[in-house]
Design an enzyme around this catalytic site. Structure first.
Site: not given
Lengths: 808, 284
Positions: A239, A386-387, A762
């Site tokens: 990522q 996802r945050c 997110e």
């Protein structure tokens, strides 16, 4: 001559910001033509596979690799003893700790990497793994972080000095040999005083269970060392490819210009692919040793059991208010279970991420937060699933705290939120825990949401349901889940955000080709977010060339400008801003070229959608396409040929997307089965670049929120065995389990972002988890429930109902 | 997730299958849909040096409804069952249960034979077969023999089938009366937290016959004769249902797992049976 297009028609033809442009990536993804790490096949490539520990805590007495080495097709078996001379048996983590690459004398979690087998194909490698003989001596296992802080058992002997003293960790003094750090923010004394003197105080403990991001594609890499030119190429599910290049260089000693990191198509990340894993290091070493490429790809069980987990926070909270419900102070102490190594992926100065956003959307005058990090015998990680960094934990904490306070006050939780919201005129708002919220209009969003779902009607229906339940007419209860969240994304300003000393700016480089098409390269990397679609839309609007004529390229460190990658909803807030700024540099030069071509002064031309026009004489213009060609074929005095720009964007602040969610859930009290009847999600992510992609992100984020709230967990037994190591037990919802989502929005642009965008990927996860959880808790509120922990799977809901005496 | 090396056999007829089985004994296993066996091999929990693929063997698939007798070949998929009109007419519980097995993709591959012969207590068909009082037809070196489903299961993955035998078909009489297959699961594709197969025959207002079997609540499917008996001769009123549930709870022996503690499973089993009885009686 063609009919002159209207201004709007010209804008529409660009496919710029605000339009529902179809995803350009989908042509390959929907045909199975993506190119993922496991699709990479290089000549002579070998395959790596790990021998992993079956025990959660054990000393390694011996490792015998003879039988494995004797198997035909096995090339090498690496152990810590082989890596030690290179100094590679341990590696630094993103959190300032270090982690064993291969077990150095002991193992600290089940599934820990013990030896790395390299073979001619992955079948032989798997057989060889079985042949490596490891003799273990089991040690006492510690799974509970509270017990860990009291235990005599030393998990990390490497962090205790010879005289028994505890050297400081990366984040200061340590209180116990299994303690990692204490992080404190806010005004402890005043907060405790306010709570001590408050008219009303609500208090509870909220456990946010351990779970896992679980991207469909697991982690993997192909390392290829070219011994002739000394260059290492590393393909991987990264990522943050640039950060990986720097880390690989620092670890291996290979100069950074000799390392090329390539992130090909990535099948989802959600934070799981931010960190550096032993598989990467071992593959690089194996390629250096063998001189041929080496591939390593995790299987699903390895991914779930060993690569970065998320959450595992025990959050104890106290909230003070007046009798009328005005919040006067907030106190939180969190015990953070980090597993065997502290491998959290947070900006260096934030060992608990942005947990200090836990004052939420409310005007709370004083607050205090302390977080203690603890070692246990669980896998390392602590990524932001996802945050943004630990924001899901923070929002869950405050949104549960508000619900508990509403019970204490006997007040409607929607009204309690309303009277405590930060008001529109208070922005930019300084929070008690140190953030400056950029913009918001919470009351408008809240009213819109409550009206859309007929909140009063829902409460009336719920009251009737409770009556019917008590009268024996139904065995179903109804929960109304409310959440108003504020996220903090777009890390971040270099002055306070770095990872391993690398400032968290991002970048974009644009080259306009002579014929009026372009390529833009960014320091980020899409894992499914649709960057190739949305960033082209930003540029189309900024530089007046059609989005379809702009290629977006990411993930190759030899060609892309340096950036910190994609996670924490940072791509649009940071790289999106860099894209706009680079576009504006292109436009500035184009303006000079246009003025030259139109034979007027620079100041006498103005940008108009896809062209520069002479002010007051719109019939005199040069299109951007014409300007692009002129940049390459005209000798213009004082202007260099070509049309290129690069921008490195250091954001002045974070962005603060927000939203209002409502979940309506029916619960079968007898079986614990939940049925989500309705889910309404209003999101405000500032300027909306592609509404279709936003909607897709919201559907995905809500689905992962549903998963976490209703059943997804990494569970351990007392021996430290992972109980949820396959997708049979680790809950990934399918279309069958997912309700129909209603999406809505308001638009409050970020005042400091070049295009006003805040990020959205997110938000639905951050807001969704407490919303689903609040619905479950709310359903039982009439029967005396204050709080029950997630995940709300069938048996736990049944247990809650049972404890409340609802089974007769 | 990579199986140990194995020999792959693909015989054209049953004689060829049996030859491999006789030669290799418990080192050989037949492969039907593969949805249980292949994951076990990939996890290296099943060691199968000789894998015998049945797909080229003629005569193992197909459904016949002949008068009141139904025969389903072992290689018949759950998808085939769902789509078979005559079977749905003759034994609608087969379709209702099959629609609750796994997901559509699995049902295209998963077979009746594999589902009943593997002995996995999580599988739905074994309990259903016991409820229907089905007969399993096995073929071995000494020819064909029949075993009742109610006598077939010994423990988890342990059945009456000998190592050199192949289960080739199941057969049962078309049930009359009301039916229900009720299953609680955590998500699509999951095994049951608790499942109940119920067949009830109504004579006037009285239950004249009842058969009840439970799934994934012991290490074998549980046909609860006592639970059925508790309903026979009653009007399936509250007291009779309570008695049937109590009898069933006496026969099951669930264990704790990720689906929940024993206490919850017993509660879920009771709820699921109550609902199944209610639906079956309503249809009777």
């Amino acid at each position: 001559m063609n009919k002159e297009l209207s201004r709007q028609e010209r804008a529409d033809a660009l496919g710029g910001m605000g339009c529902k442009r179809k995803r350009v990536e989908d042509a390959r993804f929907t045909q199975g033509k993506g190119n993922y790490v496991d699709d990479i096949k290089l000549p002579g490539m070998l395959f790596g596979d790990f021998v992993r520990s079956p025990y959660a805590h054990a000393r390694i007495k011996s490792i015998n690799t003879d039988a494995a080495m004797a198997l035909d097709g096995v090339v090498a078996v690496l152990t810590a003893a082989d890596l030690a001379p290179l100094g590679l048996h341990w590696m630094p983590t993103l959190a300032g700790d270090k982690q064993m690459v291969l077990a150095d004398g002991k193992v600290l979690f089940q599934g820990q990497e013990v030896a790395y087998v390299v073979a001619k194909d992955r079948y032989i490698a798997a057989d060889a793994v079985e042949l490596v003989e490891v003799e273990y001596e089991e040690l006492e296992v510690i799974i509970d972080p509270f017990a860990s802080l009291k235990s005599d058992v030393v998990l990390r002997e490497d962090l205790v000095a010879e005289d028994g003293s505890l050297p400081d960790g990366a984040h200061g003094p340590r209180k116990h040999h299994n303690h990692i750090f204490t992080w404190e923010v806010g005004d402890k004394e005043t907060t405790e005083q306010v709570i001590g003197e408050a008219e009303v105080v609500a208090e509870d403990m909220f456990y946010y269970h351990r779970t896992h991001p679980c991207p469909l594609e697991t982690c993997g890499c192909v390392a290829s060392m070219d011994k002739v030119n000394g260059k290492l190429t590393l393909y991987g599910t990264f990522q943050a490819p640039h950060a990986i290049r720097t880390v690989v260089s620092l670890i291996s000693g290979i100069e950074e210009h000799n390392i090329r990191v390539i992130s090909p198509d990535i099948g989802g990340g959600f934070g799981n692919k931010v960190g550096a894993y032993p598989g990467y290091v071992c593959s690089v070493v194996a390629s250096i040793v063998t001189g041929v490429p080496v591939k390593w790809v995790e299987d699903r069980m390895e991914n779930l059991m060993t690569t970065a987990f998320a959450r595992d926070y025990w959050m104890k909270g106290k909230i003070a208010a007046t009798k009328e419900g005005k919040i006067t102070g907030l106190w939180c102490h969190t015990t953070a279970d980090h597993g065997g190594f502290d491998a959290c992926a947070d900006p260096t100065k934030f060992p608990a991420g942005f947990m200090n956003i836990c004052t939420g959307s409310y005007d709370i005058p004083v607050a205090y937060l302390a977080v203690d990090g603890v070692y246990t015998n669980k896998a390392p990680g602590g990524v932001s699933y996802r945050c943004s960094f630990r924001v899901t934990e923070a929002v869950y904490f405050i949104e549960r705290m508000i619900e508990v306070l509403a019970i204490e006050l006997n007040m409607d939780p929607a009204e309690l939120r309303r009277i405590n919201f930060i008001k529109k005129e208070q922005f930019p708002y300084q929070s008690a825990l140190g953030w400056e919220y950029d913009s918001g209009d919470y009351h408008t969003a809240w009213d819109k949401a409550l009206e859309a779902v007929d909140y009063k009607g829902l409460r009336a229906e719920q009251a009737q349901r409770v009556e019917d339940f008590k009268a024996g007419k139904t065995r179903s209860l109804m929960g109304i889940g409310l959440t108003f969240f504020t996220e903090i994304v777009g890390a971040g300003p270099v002055k306070n955000c770095d990872i391993l000393g690398l400032g968290m700016f991002d970048s974009c480089e644009i080259r306009i080709h002579p014929t009026g098409s372009a390529i833009a390269r960014l320091g980020t990397i899409s894992q499914g977010q649709g960057h190739a679609t949305t960033f082209a839309q930003i540029l189309a609007t900024e530089i007046g060339l059609p989005a379809d004529s702009i290629t977006i390229e990411e993930g190759d460190t030899d060609t892309a400008p340096y950036g910190l990658g994609t996670y924490g909803s940072r791509s649009t807030p940071v790289a999106g801003a860099a894209t706009a700024m680079a576009g504006r540099k292109i436009r500035a030069k184009a303006q000079m070229i246009a003025a030259y071509l139109l034979e007027v002064h620079d100041d006498d031309v103005e940008f108009d959608v896809d062209r520069f026009v002479v002010k007051g004489a719109p019939e005199k213009f040069k299109t951007m396409k014409e300007i692009a060609f002129a940049a390459y074929n005209q000798a213009i005095p004082g202007i260099e040929p070509g049309l290129e720009a690069v921008s490195y964007y250091d954001p002045p602040n974070m962005t603060y997307p927000f939203g209002a969610y409502v979940c309506v859930m029916d619960i079968d009290v007898d079986t614990g089965v939940t049925d989500i009847r309705r889910f309404y999600a209003l999101d405000d992510c500032g300027t909306r670049i592609n509404p279709m992609i936003i909607e897709g992100q919201i559907h995905g984020g809500l689905t992962e929120a549903l998963a976490v709230a209703l059943g997804q967990e990494i569970a351990y037994d007392d021996m430290g065995n992972v109980k949820t190591g396959t997708l049979m037990d680790f809950f990934l919802p399918t279309a069958w389990e997912v309700p129909n989502y209603e999406t809505d929005h308001t638009v409050t642009p970020s005042p400091h972002h070049p295009i006003g965008a805040k990020g959205v990927g997110e938000s639905p996860h951050v807001g969704g988890v407490p919303c689903f959880s609040n619905a479950v808790n709310d359903a039982f509120k009439a029967f005396g429930l204050r709080h029950t922990h997630m995940p709300h799977d069938h048996w736990r809901i049944w247990q809650t109902a049972n404890k409340l005496g609802l089974h007769g | 997730m990579i199986p140990a090396a194995f020999e792959y056999h693909r015989p054209k007829d049953m004689a060829g299958v049996l030859a491999v089985l006789v030669e290799h004994g418990d080192e050989a296993r037949v492969l039907a849909g593969g949805h249980s066996l292949i994951p076990m091999m990939k996890l290296r929990m099943a060691d199968v040096p000789h894998l015998i693929d049945l797909q080229d063997v003629d005569g193992l698939s197909g459904i016949t409804v002949d008068g009141g007798r139904i025969r389903i070949g072992a290689m018949t998929t759950q998808s085939d069952i769902i789509g078979h009109a005559a079977l749905a007419e003759a034994a609608p519980i087969m379709r209702e249960a099959s629609l609750q097995i796994a997901d559509p993709q699995v049902r295209y591959m998963g077979t009746v034979g594999g589902n009943v012969a593997n002995g996995d207590p999580g599988n739905d068909m074994p309990g259903l077969m016991q409820c229907l009082d089905a007969t399993f037809i096995l073929v071995g070196p000494d020819g064909e023999r029949e075993v009742q489903a109610r006598d077939f299961y010994e423990a988890a993955y342990m059945t009456d089938r000998e190592d050199d035998e192949v289960l080739v078909a199941v057969a049962f009489d078309a049930p009359s009366g009301g039916y229900a297959y009720e299953k609680q699961k955590r998500k699509i594709g999951d095994y049951a937290t608790a499942a109940a197969a119920v067949l009830l025959v109504k004579d006037g207002d009285t239950c004249s016959s009842a058969s009840i079997a439970m799934t994934n609540l012991s290490d074998t499917p549980v046909w609860s004769e006592a639970a059925g008996d508790a309903l026979v001769g009653t009007s399936v009123d509250a007291a009779a249902i309570d008695a049937a549930v109590a009898a069933m709870l006496g026969d099951i022996d669930p264990t704790q797992d990720n689906r929940g503690p024993i206490e919850f499973k017993r509660h879920a089993a009771a709820m699921i049976l109550r609902r199944a009885i209610a639906r079956a009686w309503d249809r009777a």
